[in-house]
Design an enzyme around this catalytic site. Structure first.
Site, PDB file in Angstrom:
ATOM      1  N   THR A 235     123.712  44.288  25.755  1.00  0.00           N
ATOM      2  CA  THR A 235     122.288  45.237  24.327  1.00  0.00           C
ATOM      3  C   THR A 235     122.821  45.617  23.557  1.00  0.00           C
ATOM      4  O   THR A 235     123.497  45.116  22.556  1.00  0.00           O
ATOM      5  CB  THR A 235     120.774  44.823  25.074  1.00  0.00           C
TER       6      THR A 235
ATOM      7  N   ASN B  27     114.915  42.063  21.813  1.00  0.00           N
ATOM      8  CA  ASN B  27     115.089  41.907  23.266  1.00  0.00           C
ATOM      9  C   ASN B  27     113.731  42.763  23.869  1.00  0.00           C
ATOM     10  O   ASN B  27     113.713  43.372  24.717  1.00  0.00           O
ATOM     11  CB  ASN B  27     116.505  43.092  23.633  1.00  0.00           C
TER      12      ASN B  27
ATOM     13  N   GLY C 180     114.041  33.606  13.950  1.00  0.00           N
ATOM     14  CA  GLY C 180     114.844  34.247  13.756  1.00  0.00           C
ATOM     15  C   GLY C 180     114.937  35.634  15.243  1.00  0.00           C
ATOM     16  O   GLY C 180     114.020  36.105  14.961  1.00  0.00           O
ATOM     17  N   THR C 181     116.143  36.024  15.456  1.00  0.00           N
ATOM     18  CA  THR C 181     116.394  36.681  16.869  1.00  0.00           C
ATOM     19  C   THR C 181     117.539  37.697  15.776  1.00  0.00           C
ATOM     20  O   THR C 181     118.614  37.021  16.232  1.00  0.00           O
ATOM     21  CB  THR C 181     116.222  36.530  17.935  1.00  0.00           C
TER      22      THR C 181
ATOM     23  N   TYR D  37     122.106  25.154  21.808  1.00  0.00           N
ATOM     24  CA  TYR D  37     122.155  25.954  20.726  1.00  0.00           C
ATOM     25  C   TYR D  37     123.403  26.823  20.788  1.00  0.00           C
ATOM     26  O   TYR D  37     123.520  27.240  21.931  1.00  0.00           O
ATOM     27  CB  TYR D  37     121.273  26.988  20.924  1.00  0.00           C
ATOM     28  N   SER D  38     124.334  27.135  19.406  1.00  0.00           N
ATOM     29  CA  SER D  38     125.417  27.724  19.284  1.00  0.00           C
ATOM     30  C   SER D  38     125.717  28.508  18.206  1.00  0.00           C
ATOM     31  O   SER D  38     125.548  27.303  17.389  1.00  0.00           O
ATOM     32  CB  SER D  38     126.572  26.873  19.765  1.00  0.00           C
TER      33      SER D  38
ATOM     34  N   ARG E 232     113.996  23.602  12.889  1.00  0.00           N
ATOM     35  CA  ARG E 232     113.171  23.659  14.271  1.00  0.00           C
ATOM     36  C   ARG E 232     111.776  22.294  14.320  1.00  0.00           C
ATOM     37  O   ARG E 232     111.122  22.826  12.807  1.00  0.00           O
ATOM     38  CB  ARG E 232     112.407  24.797  14.828  1.00  0.00           C
TER      39      ARG E 232
ATOM     40  N   SER F 134     118.234  34.024  12.604  1.00  0.00           N
ATOM     41  CA  SER F 134     118.692  32.489  12.847  1.00  0.00           C
ATOM     42  C   SER F 134     117.698  31.645  11.886  1.00  0.00           C
ATOM     43  O   SER F 134     117.982  30.897  11.294  1.00  0.00           O
ATOM     44  CB  SER F 134     118.664  31.977  14.055  1.00  0.00           C
TER      45      SER F 134
HETATM   46  C1  LIG Z   1     118.235  31.392  19.588  1.00  0.00           C
HETATM   47  C2  LIG Z   1     117.910  32.641  19.267  1.00  0.00           C
HETATM   48  C3  LIG Z   1     116.901  32.984  19.957  1.00  0.00           C
HETATM   49  S1  LIG Z   1     119.226  33.614  19.527  1.00  0.00           S
HETATM   50  C4  LIG Z   1     120.136  32.620  18.177  1.00  0.00           C
HETATM   51  C5  LIG Z   1     120.666  33.824  16.516  1.00  0.00           C
HETATM   52  N1  LIG Z   1     120.156  35.674  17.140  1.00  0.00           N
HETATM   53  C6  LIG Z   1     121.528  36.090  17.806  1.00  0.00           C
HETATM   54  O1  LIG Z   1     122.194  35.253  18.088  1.00  0.00           O
HETATM   55  C7  LIG Z   1     121.541  37.268  18.224  1.00  0.00           C
HETATM   56  C8  LIG Z   1     121.742  37.505  20.484  1.00  0.00           C
HETATM   57  C9  LIG Z   1     121.504  38.769  20.560  1.00  0.00           C
HETATM   58  C10 LIG Z   1     119.933  40.061  20.134  1.00  0.00           C
HETATM   59  C11 LIG Z   1     119.349  40.924  21.137  1.00  0.00           C
HETATM   60  N2  LIG Z   1     119.111  40.303  21.982  1.00  0.00           N
HETATM   61  C12 LIG Z   1     120.779  40.658  23.128  1.00  0.00           C
HETATM   62  O2  LIG Z   1     122.003  41.067  22.519  1.00  0.00           O
HETATM   63  C13 LIG Z   1     120.302  40.087  24.619  1.00  0.00           C
HETATM   64  N3  LIG Z   1     121.251  41.050  25.584  1.00  0.00           N
HETATM   65  C14 LIG Z   1     118.536  40.803  20.289  1.00  0.00           C
HETATM   66  O3  LIG Z   1     117.295  40.776  21.138  1.00  0.00           O
HETATM   67  O4  LIG Z   1     118.355  42.106  19.298  1.00  0.00           O
HETATM   68  C15 LIG Z   1     119.412  34.165  16.335  1.00  0.00           C
HETATM   69  O5  LIG Z   1     118.314  34.598  15.605  1.00  0.00           O
HETATM   70  N4  LIG Z   1     118.778  32.604  17.104  1.00  0.00           N
HETATM   71  C16 LIG Z   1     117.649  32.647  17.809  1.00  0.00           C
HETATM   72  C17 LIG Z   1     116.590  31.594  17.570  1.00  0.00           C
HETATM   73  O6  LIG Z   1     117.274  30.628  16.378  1.00  0.00           O
HETATM   74  O7  LIG Z   1     115.393  31.774  17.584  1.00  0.00           O
END
Ligand SMILES: CC1(C)S[C@@H]2[C@H](NC(=O)CCCC[C@H](NC(=O)C[NH3+])C(=O)[O-])C(=O)N2[C@H]1C(=O)[O-]
Length: 325
Positions: free
Chosen positions: A97, A303, A276-277, A133-134, A261, A36
């Site tokens: 996941t 995760n 970012g994730t 957040y979306s 942010r 992200s």
């Molecule tokens: C708001 C957040 C955290 S989520 C959003 C976006 N990432 C995603 O939407 C991926 C979410 C699933 C990722 C996965 N998790 C799962 O599958 C859990 N069941 C993992 O941890 O790899 C990003 O990047 N943003 C982060 C941000 O802005 O920091």
């Protein structure tokens, strides 16, 4: 790994492996998926278009993408501030996941398909009423960029940010699955304790696109965030608009502006950037308000809350001189 840039110069740190199969060590020059942090790239392009008079921040999205969204009250600014109320389709997509990831890692979605996934779910708030957040918001931002310019978002990132700043290790890759050049492999933690890590390096990231598909490295993220906060990417009034923040939680130290942010650290320093994730990668990319100090840090797993918290500790270490506990 982490890279800090400040008036005293550059400092880097790296621990562990960027590839568990080859044993290659983590390398602060390596590329990785930034997730992200992509949202800040998309916000910069959209705000440049607003500064050029091609998009109006307080216009209904419907004026530019007629019929896409179910509510004319949703404005462009609502998308950038996560106040549209559009549900985040990734909550259901990644509820489990690894199965969720494996189901989409090679899929190619259209923007419209992702928006339709969101519209199947109830909206989270009345437009403008609250922060929620979306990812859907920045998928629609990508659609707005492509509608206004007639170009794919990757071309606009390249022209307006990457080439302008000379970011030689940054690219927008969709729907290709490979990370070119020396890179960090990512390892996703399954939900089940003790289950083996999943190598999640190769994926299309089509589930995210303009919300999460940029690839970069620490030096380029330092340059990008420093250039943004230093006023090199947006005219003053538009940067000021980006920095109008609202709280994202009850701590009073976490805020969100327009695709950016703000974290208020324990030493009184506020830093601006994005997290970012994406499967296999956590990222923090932040800079001080004057852009003179910046930090980019990544861990090649996800995760895994402890890893994310530990990585977040690099902000206090870098900007407040506090060693992680
Ligand atoms: C708001 C957040 C955290 S989520 C959003 C976006 N990432 C995603 O939407 C991926 C979410 C699933 C990722 C996965 N998790 C799962 O599958 C859990 N069941 C993992 O941890 O790899 C990003 O990047 N943003 C982060 C941000 O802005 O920091």
């Amino acid at each position: 790994m982490a890279r800090y840039t400040g008036p005293g110069g550059v400092r880097t740190a790296a621990e562990g492996l960027r590839d568990t199969a080859s044993g290659a060590a983590m390398d602060p020059k390596a590329r990785f998926r930034v997730g992200s942090v992509t949202k800040t790239f998309s916000a910069v392009v959209l705000l440049q278009l607003a500064a050029e008079g091609r998009i109006r921040l307080d216009a209904p999205v419907d004026d530019y993408l007629p019929g896409l969204l179910p509510d004319r009250r949703i404005t462009v600014r609502h998308l950038l501030t996560h106040r549209s109320g559009l549900a985040d389709y990734t909550n259901a997509m990644f509820d489990r996941t690894v199965p969720g990831f494996e189901a989409v890692r090679n899929r190619v979605f259209s923007y419209r398909e992702l928006v339709d996934l969101s519209l199947r779910e109830p909206r989270t708030t009345e437009p403008g009423a609250a922060y929620a957040y979306s990812n859907t918001n920045f998928v629609v931002v990508g659609m707005l960029i492509e509608q206004a310019t007639g170009h794919p978002v990757g071309k606009e990132y390249q022209r307006r940010i990457i080439r302008k700043l000379g970011l030689r290790n940054t690219s927008y890759v969709h729907p290709g699955t490979a990370i070119e050049g020396m890179h960090v492999r990512g390892y996703l933690h399954p939900d089940e304790a003790g289950a083996p890590l999943v190598d999640s390096t190769e994926q299309t990231v089509s589930w995210a696109q303009s919300a999460g598909a940029v690839i970069s490295n620490p030096a380029d993220l330092n340059t990008f965030m420093s250039a943004l906060l230093g006023g090199r990417l947006l005219p003053g009034p538009m940067l000021d608009a980006m920095l109008v923040m609202t709280p994202t939680d009850a701590t009073g130290t976490r805020f969100y502006g327009l695709g950016l942010r703000r974290y208020d650290l324990s030493c009184g320093t506020s830093v601006y950037g994005h997290t970012g994730t994406v499967q296999g990668y956590y990222t923090y990319a932040f800079a001080t308000r004057d852009g003179r100090r910046s930090l980019a840090a990544t861990a090649n797993t996800s995760n895994h809350g402890e890893a994310n918290t530990a990585l977040g500790g690099t902000l206090e270490a870098a900007f407040c001189g506090k060693r992680p506990a």
